[in-house]
Design a protein around this motif. Structure first.
Motif, PDB file in Angstrom:
ATOM      1  N   PRO A  89      81.940 -21.390 125.274  1.00 18.00           N
ATOM      2  CA  PRO A  89      81.688 -22.598 126.079  1.00 18.00           C
ATOM      3  C   PRO A  89      80.215 -22.996 125.984  1.00 18.00           C
ATOM      4  N   TYR A  90      79.969 -24.305 126.015  1.00 14.43           N
ATOM      5  CA  TYR A  90      78.609 -24.789 125.817  1.00 14.43           C
ATOM      6  C   TYR A  90      78.337 -26.031 126.658  1.00 14.43           C
ATOM      7  N   GLY A  91      77.061 -26.308 126.801  1.00 10.34           N
ATOM      8  CA  GLY A  91      76.604 -27.546 127.397  1.00 10.34           C
ATOM      9  C   GLY A  91      76.102 -28.458 126.299  1.00 10.34           C
ATOM     10  N   VAL A  92      75.993 -29.725 126.623  1.00 11.22           N
ATOM     11  CA  VAL A  92      75.536 -30.701 125.637  1.00 11.22           C
ATOM     12  C   VAL A  92      74.549 -31.667 126.286  1.00 11.22           C
ATOM     13  N   ILE A  93      73.526 -32.004 125.536  1.00 12.24           N
ATOM     14  CA  ILE A  93      72.581 -33.043 125.938  1.00 12.24           C
ATOM     15  C   ILE A  93      72.734 -34.213 124.972  1.00 12.24           C
ATOM     16  N   HIS A  94      72.760 -35.404 125.533  1.00 14.99           N
ATOM     17  CA  HIS A  94      72.721 -36.642 124.751  1.00 14.99           C
ATOM     18  C   HIS A  94      71.671 -37.561 125.384  1.00 14.99           C
ATOM     19  N   CYS A 117      73.734 -23.209 131.350  1.00 13.60           N
ATOM     20  CA  CYS A 117      74.912 -22.833 130.557  1.00 13.60           C
ATOM     21  C   CYS A 117      74.657 -21.700 129.565  1.00 13.60           C
ATOM     22  N   GLY A 118      73.429 -21.470 129.161  1.00 14.31           N
ATOM     23  CA  GLY A 118      73.116 -20.388 128.227  1.00 14.31           C
ATOM     24  C   GLY A 118      73.521 -20.640 126.786  1.00 14.31           C
ATOM     25  N   ASN A 119      74.151 -21.772 126.527  1.00 17.65           N
ATOM     26  CA  ASN A 119      74.632 -22.102 125.188  1.00 17.65           C
ATOM     27  C   ASN A 119      74.626 -23.619 125.102  1.00 17.65           C
ATOM     28  N   LEU A 120      73.697 -24.175 124.339  1.00 15.53           N
ATOM     29  CA  LEU A 120      73.458 -25.610 124.372  1.00 15.53           C
ATOM     30  C   LEU A 120      73.528 -26.208 122.978  1.00 15.53           C
ATOM     31  N   GLN A 158      71.946 -26.007 117.827  1.00 18.05           N
ATOM     32  CA  GLN A 158      72.473 -25.176 118.909  1.00 18.05           C
ATOM     33  C   GLN A 158      71.464 -24.078 119.237  1.00 18.05           C
ATOM     34  N   LYS A 159      71.422 -23.732 120.520  1.00 11.92           N
ATOM     35  CA  LYS A 159      70.629 -22.599 120.975  1.00 11.92           C
ATOM     36  C   LYS A 159      71.476 -21.841 121.976  1.00 11.92           C
ATOM     37  N   THR A 160      71.443 -20.519 121.848  1.00 12.23           N
ATOM     38  CA  THR A 160      72.198 -19.692 122.763  1.00 12.23           C
ATOM     39  C   THR A 160      71.313 -18.586 123.317  1.00 12.23           C
ATOM     40  N   GLU A 161      71.520 -18.289 124.576  1.00 13.73           N
ATOM     41  CA  GLU A 161      70.819 -17.178 125.211  1.00 13.73           C
ATOM     42  C   GLU A 161      71.786 -16.049 125.525  1.00 13.73           C
TER      43      GLU A 161
END
Length: 162
Positions: A89-94, A117-120, A158-161
């Protein structure tokens, strides 16, 4: 600085920020992103209703505006010339735009979203060098190319933590 959901009363200021961002894009060699009236007021109102449009407040002024949502984004369903880092699962920025080009405002917005979200995932136009440089600086990985509904390509990151 603080982030909060946008309200209808913020729309005139948000539209001004987007117009400034479009001018900045043209000045930095990006002539094809956010053309014409995009993003339209009707889109912003829809985002406000869905509680997906956010503003960054700095010194009591709106310093930035962006779309953020956690959940699948249909634009990211297909990626070519690469792969996403994961299928979690991820978040998104627009539509991230800053009112003034002071250091740290865009970074603050992106860090805020990532902390939720830790995953963008985020995408930008190939010619948007300022945004691409920022994403590289913040440790995002260039994952490939996605296509907008109108067929326009965008570089996907993408970046994930996790």
């Amino acid at each position: 600085m603080k982030i909060q959901t946008a309200q209808d009363s913020d729309i005139p200021h948000i539209l001004m920020i987007y117009n400034q961002a479009k001018l900045f894009m043209r000045e930095t060699g990006n002539s094809d992103q956010w053309v014409g009236t995009y993003p339209e007021e009707s889109l912003l109102r829809e985002d406000i209703i869905n509680k997906n449009l956010y503003i960054c407040i700095d010194k009591e002024d709106i310093a930035a505006s962006f779309f953020f949502r956690i959940g699948d984004d249909p634009t990211y369903a297909t990626i070519v010339n690469g792969d996403w880092l994961n299928d979690d699962p991820y978040g998104v920025i627009h539509r991230l735009a800053v009112a003034r080009h002071e250091r740290g405002i865009a970074t603050y917005c992106i860090d805020w979203a990532l902390s939720r979200c830790g995953n963008l995932r985020i995408d930008t136009h190939e010619e948007n060098r300022p945004m691409r440089n920022l994403l590289d600086k913040l440790g995002f990985t260039e994952c490939g190319t996605i296509y907008l509904p109108d067929g326009a390509p965008r570089i996907a990151y993408q970046k994930t933590e996790q």
